[in-house]
Motif scaffolding. Structure first.
Motif, short mmCIF file in Angstrom:
data_model
loop_
_atom_site.label_atom_id
_atom_site.label_comp_id
_atom_site.label_asym_id
_atom_site.label_seq_id
_atom_site.Cartn_x
_atom_site.Cartn_y
_atom_site.Cartn_z
N ALA B 31 -21.27 7.81 51.97
CA ALA B 31 -21.15 8.16 50.55
C ALA B 31 -22.47 7.90 49.83
O ALA B 31 -22.90 8.72 49.01
N MET B 32 -23.12 6.79 50.17
CA MET B 32 -24.40 6.48 49.52
C MET B 32 -25.44 7.54 49.87
O MET B 32 -26.23 7.96 49.01
N ILE B 35 -24.53 10.54 47.84
CA ILE B 35 -24.86 10.36 46.42
C ILE B 35 -26.36 10.55 46.23
O ILE B 35 -26.81 11.21 45.29
N TYR B 36 -27.12 9.99 47.16
CA TYR B 36 -28.58 10.13 47.09
C TYR B 36 -28.98 11.60 47.17
O TYR B 36 -29.77 12.10 46.38
N GLY B 38 -27.09 14.13 46.57
CA GLY B 38 -26.55 14.79 45.38
C GLY B 38 -27.47 14.63 44.19
O GLY B 38 -27.68 15.55 43.40
N LEU B 39 -28.04 13.42 44.09
CA LEU B 39 -28.95 13.13 42.99
C LEU B 39 -30.16 14.06 43.03
O LEU B 39 -30.58 14.62 42.01
N ILE B 260 -30.94 3.60 45.73
CA ILE B 260 -29.86 3.98 46.63
C ILE B 260 -30.31 3.85 48.08
O ILE B 260 -29.56 3.40 48.95
N LYS B 330 -15.05 13.38 48.77
CA LYS B 330 -16.35 13.50 48.09
C LYS B 330 -16.28 14.29 46.77
O LYS B 330 -17.04 14.03 45.85
N PHE B 333 -15.62 12.30 43.40
CA PHE B 333 -16.69 11.54 42.73
C PHE B 333 -17.12 12.28 41.45
O PHE B 333 -17.16 13.52 41.43
N ARG B 335 -20.03 12.54 40.12
CA ARG B 335 -21.24 13.33 40.34
C ARG B 335 -21.23 13.87 41.76
O ARG B 335 -20.47 13.41 42.61
N ARG B 336 -22.10 14.82 42.01
CA ARG B 336 -22.07 15.51 43.31
C ARG B 336 -22.40 14.59 44.45
O ARG B 336 -23.33 13.77 44.38
N VAL B 337 -21.64 14.71 45.53
CA VAL B 337 -21.94 14.02 46.78
C VAL B 337 -22.25 15.14 47.78
O VAL B 337 -21.38 15.92 48.12
#
Lengths: 235, 377
Positions: B31-32, B35-36, B38-39, B260, B330, B333, B335-337
């Motif tokens: 997930a991390m 998330i990274y 996605g960011l 992250i 996912k 969440f 924000r986008r993953v």
């Protein structure tokens, strides 16, 4: 069973000594011990705790280096002076020696059949061949009806029979037993002793057992008494 | 005979439970990573949506995302006339907060000229803006339905189309409106302020201002070449698409990315320690059995294989459960993953490596077992 003249001993321990530590901390576990065990014989190693019985069993089982002396197994000198003459002691154990333990030591995640077949497969047998031979042995030891059982579901007597079947799997001529009846009641101990005798006679093997179990002492051909690492043969 | 498989089969429930625990941990790691990713993807979404080669902004700024940029509205015409430029469009960007369905939502409003670069890349539902006023195309993540009315500033806009995955670097959903509407929203003063400006003699000043001009260049030239031409005008700066993306990733999300990344590394280290402890404990529980195996003639490779295979099986179960979990949740969440096949494969490879290294502790303990310890009580 007395040894017949002209028959070579299966196990010959000649003036074997074993000490642990040096100087003030030195402990002599075995001192010039010599014994011979012949095919078909079932012998006992007796003695109080710390007398050297298990040390002698470990030396014969090739899992402990003697400090001096020599050891012959099945006509082959495997230890002399201060060194092993065989490089692969694991293979030697696999081919020539079977072990029976006090608490059977069956592998808990293998069925009775798999416990026996494992030893055969370790020696190079095909899976099918090993399984067939395992079934034969379990039938021979009258636990064939429990061949699919896990060790946890076997009674003490059944587990010990499976352990004997495992010890016999590769047709070793030397069987070493560590307190084989200590965890069994008199009736089951007698049955196990009868089985061991039958194996010794029918497979022409030598069985050496460490025991404290007085109720089975009269079932051995010979009894070797150890005290402070020194052997006193007590026929 | 595969001892690892038989041991797992015998203790299946316990093994699966351990695998589930590990799976949750690896799921968090995954997930991390998502998330990274996605960011980064979100940070680049707005810059990539016009599909252009060049950004013309105010001189000495790195606008329009990293720094504020204001340039005259007629700049687009000047840029369009440069040799090699095939299309150019004026754009504005601003963040607004509005009310919708009784709650407040933050939106990233993009003003663009219809038929010119800068508009929404793909409409997933509805249509593009067809009228010159009061129509909007909104990203689906805003939760605004097609046909709904959205109040931006002092005007109401009808939502005529929906986009997907078009958000600003902060995760705010985008709203595309016409350039004229956006300029009115951004630069029109409130009536009292307008009256004061009028009294000071600055009537309707500065309305035709934009944040940037986006341009596409011909395949026969390069964005750098066009950028060099733009730099000759002292009041303008030009940033290539590549440069804009670099600014976005390095300036805007770099700290979050590193944070992250560090946290993910820590989680991987924790996972490695946990796998090592589990394998070590599993091995220690089997010392008597290992001694027996050695005594009856099992070679070291059989015992090592059992431990390593169990470590790998544990890693595989944990990784599969973790991946399945994250792939299924996912989208929940906020924000986008973003998880690509290469991310998952890379973590899988790391897990295999960690399992192999972690099993070394158990293997070492097993190899030190004295077969003689199988004898005796």
């Amino acid at each position: 069973m007395p040894a017949s003249p002209g028959i070579a001993p299966l196990v010959k321990v000649d003036r074997v000594s074993k000490h642990f530590g040096e100087g003030e901390t030195r402990v002599d576990a075995l001192r010039d011990v010599s014994i011979e065990v012949f095919p078909g014989q079932v012998v006992a190693l007796l003695g109080p705790s710390g007398s050297g019985k298990t040390t002698l069993l470990n030396v014969i089982g090739c899992i402990l280096d003697p400090s001096s002396g020599s050891l012959d197994l099945d006509g082959e000198t495997v230890f002399r002076g201060h060194r092993w003459l065989r490089a692969d002691l694991r293979r030697l154990r696999l081919d020539k020696i079977g072990f029976i333990f006090q608490f059977h030591n069956l592998i808990p995640f293998l069925t009775a059949t798999e416990n026996v077949a494992l030893v055969l497969q370790l020696a190079g047998a095909e899976a099918d061949t090993a399984r067939r031979r395992a079934h034969e042995l379990l039938d021979y030891l009258e636990v064939g009806h429990r061949k699919s059982a896990m060790p946890a579901n076997l009674s003490g007597g059944e587990a010990q029979r499976v352990a004997i079947a495992r010890a016999l799997a590769n047709r070793p001529r030397i069987i070493l037993a560590d307190e084989p009846t200590a965890a069994l009641d008199s009736q089951r101990a007698a049955i196990v002793m009868d089985l061991m005798r039958r194996v010794a006679v029918e497979q022409d093997a030598a069985i050496i057992a460490v025991t404290h179990d007085e109720k089975i002492l009269d079932r051995f051909d010979r009894r070797f008494q150890l005290r402070d690492g020194v052997l006193a043969d007590s026929p | 005979m595969n001892l690892a498989y038989r041991d797992i089969r015998h203790n299946l429930f316990r093994f699966l439970l351990t695998g589930l625990g590990l799976g949750l941990l690896l799921g968090v790691v995954l997930a991390m990573i998502g998330i990274y990713r996605g960011l980064v993807v979100e940070a680049l979404a707005v810059a990539r949506s016009p599909a252009v080669d060049l950004w013309v902004v105010e001189a000495n700024t790195r606008g329009p995302f990293a720094e504020a940029s204001r340039i005259p509205g007629d700049t687009r015409e000047a840029i369009a006339r440069i040799a090699g430029v095939t299309a150019a469009g004026s754009v504005t960007y601003q963040t607004v907060e509005t009310e919708h369905m009784g709650g407040k939502i933050r939106l990233y409003v993009i003003g663009f000229e219809s038929t010119r670069p800068g508009g929404p890349p793909v409409i997933v539902e509805g249509r593009g803006i067809g009228r010159s006023h009061a129509e909007a195309v909104v990203d689906a993540s805003a939760g605004v339905a097609l046909g709904a009315t959205l109040r931006l500033g002092r005007d109401d806009f009808t939502v005529v189309g929906l986009t997907q995955h078009q958000v600003a670097t902060g995760g705010d959903p985008t709203v595309f409106i016409t350039l004229r509407d956006a300029q009115k929203l951004q630069f029109d003063l409130a009536p009292p302020a307008a009256r004061i400006q009028l009294a000071r003699g600055f009537a309707d000043a500065g309305r035709d201002t934009i944040n940037a001009v986006v341009a596409r260049v011909s395949p026969n030239t390069t964005p750098d070449h066009v950028a060099a031409t733009v730099h000759r005008w002292k009041h303008l700066a030009a940033i290539t698409q590549e440069g804009q993306e670099l600014i976005l990733t390095q300036s805007l999300v770099d700290r979050a990315r590193r944070q992250i990344g560090l946290f993910t590394s820590l989680l991987m280290a924790v996972s490695a320690v946990i796998i090592a402890l589990i394998i070590y404990t599993m091995t220690m529980e089997k010392l008597k059995q290992i001694a027996t195996l050695k005594l009856i003639g099992a070679p070291d490779r059989t015992i090592v294989a059992m431990i390593v295979q169990q470590a790998l099986a544990l890693g595989a179960i944990g990784f599969s459960l973790g991946a399945a979990l994250i792939l299924n949740v996912k989208d929940v969440f906020p924000r986008r993953v973003v998880l690509e096949v290469d991310n998952i494969a890379a973590l899988g490879a790391v897990v295999v490596l960690v399992c192999l290294v972690s099993s070394a502790l158990g293997v070492r303990a097993a190899l030190r077992v004295d077969p003689a310890s199988a004898l005796g009580g």
